[in-house]
Each structure stands twice: as C-alpha cells, then as structure tokens.
Write an enzyme that holds these catalytic residues in place. Sequence first.
Site, PDB file in Angstrom:
ATOM      1  N   ARG A 169      -1.666   0.397  -2.542  1.00 40.87           N
ATOM      2  CA  ARG A 169       0.387   0.410  -2.035  1.00 40.87           C
ATOM      3  C   ARG A 169       0.749   0.994  -1.807  1.00 40.87           C
ATOM      4  O   ARG A 169       2.042   0.753  -1.559  1.00 40.87           O
ATOM      5  CB  ARG A 169       0.579  -0.736  -3.799  1.00 40.87           C
ATOM      6  CG  ARG A 169      -0.450  -2.039  -3.602  1.00 40.87           C
ATOM      7  CD  ARG A 169       0.075  -2.579  -4.989  1.00 40.87           C
ATOM      8  NE  ARG A 169       1.181  -3.857  -4.818  1.00 40.87           N
ATOM      9  CZ  ARG A 169       2.243  -3.920  -5.006  1.00 40.87           C
ATOM     10  NH1 ARG A 169       2.667  -2.888  -6.059  1.00 40.87           N
ATOM     11  NH2 ARG A 169       3.023  -4.709  -4.741  1.00 40.87           N
ATOM     12  N   ASP A 170       1.136   2.322  -2.034  1.00 43.41           N
ATOM     13  CA  ASP A 170       1.842   3.097  -1.520  1.00 43.41           C
ATOM     14  C   ASP A 170       1.765   4.330  -0.140  1.00 43.41           C
ATOM     15  O   ASP A 170       1.804   5.634  -0.517  1.00 43.41           O
ATOM     16  CB  ASP A 170       2.880   3.432  -2.311  1.00 43.41           C
ATOM     17  CG  ASP A 170       4.147   4.182  -1.743  1.00 43.41           C
ATOM     18  OD1 ASP A 170       4.510   4.633  -0.842  1.00 43.41           O
ATOM     19  OD2 ASP A 170       4.867   4.777  -3.250  1.00 43.41           O
ATOM     20  N   ILE A 171       0.146   4.135   0.503  1.00 43.30           N
ATOM     21  CA  ILE A 171      -0.226   5.475   1.512  1.00 43.30           C
ATOM     22  C   ILE A 171       0.713   5.382   2.360  1.00 43.30           C
ATOM     23  O   ILE A 171       0.809   4.712   3.035  1.00 43.30           O
ATOM     24  CB  ILE A 171      -1.188   5.238   1.224  1.00 43.30           C
ATOM     25  CG1 ILE A 171      -2.143   4.599   0.108  1.00 43.30           C
ATOM     26  CG2 ILE A 171      -1.802   5.463   2.468  1.00 43.30           C
ATOM     27  CD1 ILE A 171      -3.826   3.968   0.100  1.00 43.30           C
TER      28      ILE A 171
END
Length: 193
Positions: A128-130
């Site tokens: 969820r934070d690439i």
Amino acid sequence: GITYVARDSLNRQVVIKECFPSSFCRRSGQRVGARSQQRQNDFRSLVSLFVQEAINLSTLDHPNIVRVHQVFQDNDTAYMAMDYVRGPDLLETVEGTAPRLTPDRITVLLSRMLDALGHVHAKGFLHRDISPDNILVDKTGNPILIDFGAASEQVMRATRVLTGRRVIKEGYSPQEFYLTGAEQSPASDLYSL
C-alpha cells in the site's frame, strides 16, 4: 514513525522504526503519549497494530524485502528493528542524483520487485505504499522493498474493503487510495509498482 540507525546486540547495523504518529502523539522526556486524553485509545490501538504488523511482516522471508529482526515495546510505544540497507533509493535515480539505469537493468529490477510483491500477496498482505523512495538498491545492485508502515493484512477476496490508514503518493497511488472505503487489492500494489 521515526527511523533511527543503530547497532543491535550482535553489533550489526540495523534500522529501528519507532511508532510515533506525530499528528496525535508527543514525547515527554523519553516517553511517548497521546497529545490529549481523547486520543489515548487511538494511540494505544496504533501501537498494538504496529506490534502486530511487525510480527506479521517478520514472516516475509524474501531476498528483495527488508527483513524485520525484532519488535519491542519501550517508552510507552513500540519499535521494530530491520536490516539496514546501504544504497540509493529509486527516487534518487528518478531525480538524477543516483546513476541512471539501462532498460535491461530496469527489467531485472522490475522482475525482482514483481517476485517480491507476489510473495507479499501470497502471505495475505498489501504493501500500500510502493513508490521509488520505498525501493532501495543495495550495494550488490539488488532491489529491496522497504517501508511496510502502510501494509495491511488482507484476506484475498474481491468483496473485502479496507478502511483506516491510507498513504497517498501522487503519481504512484491508484485511484482507490483516494476514495474512502474503496476496495484495495493486489492490483493496487501492481499499479503503484
């Protein structure tokens, strides 16, 4: 959170991430606590979630994923110790402060990141934070996925809706990250990658 570089009990250089949601907590001496009594339960819940996620993330054994060595509580908050990865992140490459990558090198890095993401998803998680700043290239040229602070355990069902924490990175976050209550899935991570 806040990230520190330290040495562990085996004299290895590690990164220690402290659970410190600055928007509603503060430090008094060494202790960390909610800014107000009304936020105390929220802070306690976040610390518990941080500990559980560190425990869960320690199960991600993959050469292209930062390893979590330990999680512990102190100073009324929680910490996790992880590998210290030396090398630039891909944002430095994008911005031109790290060496450029050839198309062949990009293909190799992407293939390894896809394999790492496959491992994350197979374990039931979403990153969820690439984004480029969360992919480091170590001294051997190996890409390492870091910063699982927004990761969520996810049952892989099409009907599952995630709520709670959202991390938005313009240019990398898929549309569903901008919408409260929108379904997030492995495809969300793939879009970001």
